[in-house]
Design a protein around this motif. Structure first.
Motif, PDB file in Angstrom:
ATOM      1  N   GLY A   1       0.800  -1.216   0.000  1.00 54.30           N
ATOM      2  CA  GLY A   1       0.000   0.000   0.000  1.00 54.30           C
ATOM      3  C   GLY A   1       0.832   1.263   0.000  1.00 54.30           C
ATOM      4  O   GLY A   1       0.293   2.371  -0.134  1.00 54.30           O
ATOM      5  N   TRP A   2       2.150   1.128   0.147  1.00 52.77           N
ATOM      6  CA  TRP A   2       3.041   2.289   0.096  1.00 52.77           C
ATOM      7  C   TRP A   2       3.034   2.883  -1.319  1.00 52.77           C
ATOM      8  O   TRP A   2       3.008   2.159  -2.301  1.00 52.77           O
ATOM      9  CB  TRP A   2       4.453   1.861   0.492  1.00 52.77           C
ATOM     10  CG  TRP A   2       5.453   2.978   0.529  1.00 52.77           C
ATOM     11  CD1 TRP A   2       6.260   3.391  -0.487  1.00 52.77           C
ATOM     12  CD2 TRP A   2       5.742   3.853   1.629  1.00 52.77           C
ATOM     13  NE1 TRP A   2       7.038   4.447  -0.105  1.00 52.77           N
ATOM     14  CE2 TRP A   2       6.739   4.749   1.202  1.00 52.77           C
ATOM     15  CE3 TRP A   2       5.248   3.935   2.922  1.00 52.77           C
ATOM     16  CZ2 TRP A   2       7.254   5.729   2.039  1.00 52.77           C
ATOM     17  CZ3 TRP A   2       5.771   4.913   3.749  1.00 52.77           C
ATOM     18  CH2 TRP A   2       6.752   5.796   3.316  1.00 52.77           C
ATOM     19  N   SER A   3       3.067   4.199  -1.414  1.00 57.79           N
ATOM     20  CA  SER A   3       3.005   4.864  -2.721  1.00 57.79           C
ATOM     21  C   SER A   3       4.378   4.849  -3.390  1.00 57.79           C
ATOM     22  O   SER A   3       5.084   5.857  -3.418  1.00 57.79           O
ATOM     23  CB  SER A   3       2.491   6.300  -2.561  1.00 57.79           C
ATOM     24  OG  SER A   3       3.302   7.021  -1.653  1.00 57.79           O
ATOM     25  N   PHE A   4       4.761   3.696  -3.929  1.00 58.80           N
ATOM     26  CA  PHE A   4       6.045   3.564  -4.603  1.00 58.80           C
ATOM     27  C   PHE A   4       6.127   4.453  -5.842  1.00 58.80           C
ATOM     28  O   PHE A   4       7.203   4.928  -6.197  1.00 58.80           O
ATOM     29  CB  PHE A   4       6.273   2.107  -5.009  1.00 58.80           C
ATOM     30  CG  PHE A   4       6.428   1.176  -3.849  1.00 58.80           C
ATOM     31  CD1 PHE A   4       7.630   1.095  -3.166  1.00 58.80           C
ATOM     32  CD2 PHE A   4       5.376   0.377  -3.435  1.00 58.80           C
ATOM     33  CE1 PHE A   4       7.788   0.238  -2.093  1.00 58.80           C
ATOM     34  CE2 PHE A   4       5.521  -0.485  -2.364  1.00 58.80           C
ATOM     35  CZ  PHE A   4       6.724  -0.557  -1.687  1.00 58.80           C
ATOM     36  N   GLU A   5       4.985   4.673  -6.519  1.00 55.30           N
ATOM     37  CA  GLU A   5       4.990   5.448  -7.746  1.00 55.30           C
ATOM     38  C   GLU A   5       5.261   6.931  -7.517  1.00 55.30           C
ATOM     39  O   GLU A   5       5.603   7.656  -8.449  1.00 55.30           O
ATOM     40  CB  GLU A   5       3.668   5.284  -8.497  1.00 55.30           C
ATOM     41  CG  GLU A   5       2.422   5.560  -7.688  1.00 55.30           C
ATOM     42  CD  GLU A   5       1.950   4.339  -6.901  1.00 55.30           C
ATOM     43  OE1 GLU A   5       1.371   3.440  -7.496  1.00 55.30           O
ATOM     44  OE2 GLU A   5       2.191   4.316  -5.682  1.00 55.30           O
ATOM     45  N   GLU A   6       5.137   7.380  -6.268  1.00 58.70           N
ATOM     46  CA  GLU A   6       5.372   8.785  -5.951  1.00 58.70           C
ATOM     47  C   GLU A   6       6.677   8.997  -5.189  1.00 58.70           C
ATOM     48  O   GLU A   6       6.911  10.068  -4.651  1.00 58.70           O
ATOM     49  CB  GLU A   6       4.201   9.348  -5.146  1.00 58.70           C
ATOM     50  CG  GLU A   6       2.875   9.336  -5.914  1.00 58.70           C
ATOM     51  CD  GLU A   6       1.742   9.900  -5.094  1.00 58.70           C
ATOM     52  OE1 GLU A   6       2.006  10.314  -3.943  1.00 58.70           O
ATOM     53  OE2 GLU A   6       0.599   9.921  -5.596  1.00 58.70           O
ATOM     54  N   SER A   7       7.504   7.977  -5.110  1.00 58.24           N
ATOM     55  CA  SER A   7       8.770   8.086  -4.399  1.00 58.24           C
ATOM     56  C   SER A   7       9.852   7.375  -5.198  1.00 58.24           C
ATOM     57  O   SER A   7       9.587   6.735  -6.218  1.00 58.24           O
ATOM     58  CB  SER A   7       8.665   7.476  -2.998  1.00 58.24           C
ATOM     59  OG  SER A   7       8.442   6.079  -3.082  1.00 58.24           O
ATOM     60  N   THR A   8      11.070   7.507  -4.729  1.00 54.66           N
ATOM     61  CA  THR A   8      12.198   6.848  -5.391  1.00 54.66           C
ATOM     62  C   THR A   8      12.448   5.450  -4.842  1.00 54.66           C
ATOM     63  O   THR A   8      13.380   4.783  -5.279  1.00 54.66           O
ATOM     64  CB  THR A   8      13.470   7.696  -5.204  1.00 54.66           C
ATOM     65  OG1 THR A   8      13.726   7.871  -3.808  1.00 54.66           O
ATOM     66  CG2 THR A   8      13.297   9.062  -5.859  1.00 54.66           C
ATOM     67  N   VAL A   9      11.626   5.023  -3.902  1.00 55.36           N
ATOM     68  CA  VAL A   9      11.790   3.706  -3.296  1.00 55.36           C
ATOM     69  C   VAL A   9      11.332   2.631  -4.275  1.00 55.36           C
ATOM     70  O   VAL A   9      10.262   2.727  -4.880  1.00 55.36           O
ATOM     71  CB  VAL A   9      10.992   3.610  -1.984  1.00 55.36           C
ATOM     72  CG1 VAL A   9      11.116   2.204  -1.396  1.00 55.36           C
ATOM     73  CG2 VAL A   9      11.476   4.640  -0.991  1.00 55.36           C
ATOM     74  N   LYS A  10      12.137   1.598  -4.422  1.00 60.22           N
ATOM     75  CA  LYS A  10      11.815   0.476  -5.285  1.00 60.22           C
ATOM     76  C   LYS A  10      11.308  -0.677  -4.429  1.00 60.22           C
ATOM     77  O   LYS A  10      11.862  -0.949  -3.367  1.00 60.22           O
ATOM     78  CB  LYS A  10      13.069   0.038  -6.064  1.00 60.22           C
ATOM     79  CG  LYS A  10      12.845  -1.134  -6.993  1.00 60.22           C
ATOM     80  CD  LYS A  10      14.141  -1.515  -7.678  1.00 60.22           C
ATOM     81  CE  LYS A  10      13.939  -2.731  -8.574  1.00 60.22           C
ATOM     82  NZ  LYS A  10      15.200  -3.148  -9.219  1.00 60.22           N
ATOM     83  N   PRO A  11      10.225  -1.362  -4.847  1.00 64.56           N
ATOM     84  CA  PRO A  11       9.741  -2.506  -4.068  1.00 64.56           C
ATOM     85  C   PRO A  11      10.843  -3.525  -3.835  1.00 64.56           C
ATOM     86  O   PRO A  11      11.577  -3.905  -4.748  1.00 64.56           O
ATOM     87  CB  PRO A  11       8.624  -3.081  -4.954  1.00 64.56           C
ATOM     88  CG  PRO A  11       8.143  -1.921  -5.755  1.00 64.56           C
ATOM     89  CD  PRO A  11       9.364  -1.069  -6.005  1.00 64.56           C
TER      90      PRO A  11
END
Length: 249
Positions: A134-144
């Motif tokens: 549920g984390w907004s990966f698309e709005e951050s630089t964090v990669k799953p």
């Protein structure tokens, strides 16, 4: 599927589940009370049977289907492997009876010790993974799963171990061959294999201690992928003032 839409659909599914699990009996009572079926003997039975035997389970299945579908879509959208979808399916089947137990809280018949006793390991795995995607990966630089291959491998290994334990201790998986394919002998073989697999996975301990260790590894590993990169480099920064120029670290 964006994170916001995923969370929205999950909330919708939870609302549907709560309605059918906790409130639908009142709808059934109101329908029977206003239909006037009590005036004719035997006419209330079909109404009650249809609503509680067909409509209520259908509503619960609808909620579960929505949760499962949006989880699959979200996993693929953020680029995680399809194996995580299989992992979710195993967890979902194994933990399906537990939410129905929680529905008894509405009537005041549920005690905390009952919840703790019946809390399945699969449900905890499902909560951890559902919260993570549920984390907004698309709005951050964090990669799953992050960029660290070792950490990613450890998380996947712990998740696979947890899935095997869930498979070994859930009788529903042994019933599938007979229920879906009519293979009674295969179901009997799987049922006989499950205790042996469980003993092998737990090294004869006969409890889920190692399963909870795997859960902790997955939870901590996934959580660290969400930390800013600067925090992960903090130990190096803290040791820098104590290192001599040109010295090896």
């Amino acid at each position: 599927m964006f994170a916001g839409r995923y969370l929205w659909w999950m909330l919708i599914a939870m609302a549907i589940f709560l309605f059918f699990a906790m409130c639908f009996d009142y709808v059934t009572w109101a329908t029977v009370a206003t239909s006037g079926c009590a005036r004719v003997a035997g006419t209330c039975g079909p109404i009650i049977l249809t609503m509680t035997g067909s409509m209520k389970p259908a509503g619960v299945y609808l909620a579960g289907g929505i949760m499962l579908a949006v989880t699959f879509v979200r996993i693929r959208y953020i680029g995680m492997s399809w194996l995580w979808s299989a992992f979710v399916l195993i967890l979902f089947i194994a933990s399906a009876p537990f939410p129905l137990l929680l529905a008894n809280a509405w009537t005041g018949q549920l005690k905390p010790e009952t919840v703790l006793t019946n809390l399945p390991l699969s449900f905890l795995f499902l909560v951890v993974l559902g919260t993570y995607i549920g984390w907004s990966f698309e709005e951050s630089t964090v990669k799953p799963l992050g960029n660290n291959r070792i950490r990613s491998f450890v998380v996947k290994l712990a998740a696979a171990y947890g899935a095997l334990i869930v498979l070994a201790e859930t009788p529903a998986f042994a019933a599938f061959p007979a229920r879906l394919l009519g293979l009674q002998s295969l179901s009997a073989d799987v049922a006989a294999l499950q205790p042996k697999l469980y003993d092998a996975l737990t090294f004869g301990a006969g409890n889920d201690t190692l399963g909870y260790v795997a859960l902790a590894v997955v939870a901590v590993g996934l959580a660290t992928t969400l930390l800013p990169a600067g925090i992960l480099r903090m130990p190096a920064w803290l040791s820098h003032p104590f290192m001599l120029p040109g010295s090896r670290r």
